[in-house]
Design a protein around this motif. Structure first.
Motif, PDB file in Angstrom:
ATOM      1  N   THR A  32       0.840  -1.190   0.000  1.00 31.97           N
ATOM      2  CA  THR A  32       0.000   0.000   0.000  1.00 31.97           C
ATOM      3  C   THR A  32       0.877   1.243   0.000  1.00 31.97           C
ATOM      4  OG1 THR A  32      -1.636  -1.224   1.285  1.00 31.97           O
ATOM      5  CG2 THR A  32      -1.919   1.156   1.172  1.00 31.97           C
ATOM      6  N   ARG A  38      -3.482   0.582  -3.274  1.00 32.03           N
ATOM      7  CA  ARG A  38      -2.785  -0.700  -3.372  1.00 32.03           C
ATOM      8  C   ARG A  38      -2.065  -0.833  -4.701  1.00 32.03           C
ATOM      9  NH1 ARG A  38      -7.115  -5.271  -2.234  1.00 32.03           N
ATOM     10  NH2 ARG A  38      -8.090  -4.109  -3.892  1.00 32.03           N
ATOM     11  N   ASP A  72      -1.574  -9.172   2.138  1.00 35.86           N
ATOM     12  CA  ASP A  72      -0.547  -8.154   2.355  1.00 35.86           C
ATOM     13  C   ASP A  72       0.807  -8.802   2.616  1.00 35.86           C
ATOM     14  OD1 ASP A  72      -0.558  -9.023   5.006  1.00 35.86           O
ATOM     15  OD2 ASP A  72      -1.760  -7.344   5.715  1.00 35.86           O
TER      16      ASP A  72
END
Length: 158
Positions: A32, A38, A72
């Motif tokens: 991010t 993103r 992530d």
């Protein structure tokens, strides 16, 4: 497989992801930016590129829907999204045809990812023979480029 909604918040390495007959199931990492947007951390490998037995476009994209499981950098699943590749088949096919034409004309050694928009022939270190040329070419794999994955993120987030 667990119901898809139950995957959010779990670690990508702790779940069993089986192929579905309805869509291409992919797991993609992202980072991010400071602004909160993103971006994908890598390109998505689709298949090894065999110069003497090139996979057909219809086999490469035998399913027209991506089911993307985003995670992530810690491996936690944060989002699940559907994207229809059929929206982009015209560009994907042009990219595929460009790569095929280069291979058929003995120019695989000249391919670069910059030659195409969404589907790339990502270069690997190993050198291999190619058809219609005495020149060795780098081995390659067919990938969805990071730029295309970013387009998917942008389209989904609209």
């Amino acid at each position: 497989m667990d119901s898809f909604e139950q995957l959010i918040g779990r670690n990508i390495n702790e779940i069993d992801l089986n192929e579905s007959s309805d869509f291409i199931l992919v797991t993609l990492g992202y980072n991010t930016k400071l602004c909160g947007r993103r971006y994908p951390t890598s390109k998505l490998k689709l298949a090894d590129l065999d110069y003497f037995n090139l996979i057909e476009f219809s086999e490469l994209f035998r399913k027209d829907t991506l089911f993307i499981i985003w995670h992530d950098e810690t491996g936690l699943i944060s989002d699940l999204e559907i994207y229809h590749l059929s929206n982009d088949f015209d560009i994907l096919f042009k990219d595929y045809y460009y790569i095929k034409k280069a291979i058929d004309s003995g120019e695989a050694h000249n391919l670069t990812e910059g030659d195409t928009r969404y589907l790339g022939a990502s270069r690997l270190e190993e050198k291999v023979a190619q058809p219609n040329s005495d020149r060795m070419a780098n081995k390659r794999e067919l990938v969805l480029k990071k730029k295309y994955l970013q387009k998917i993120i942008n389209d989904i987030c609209k």
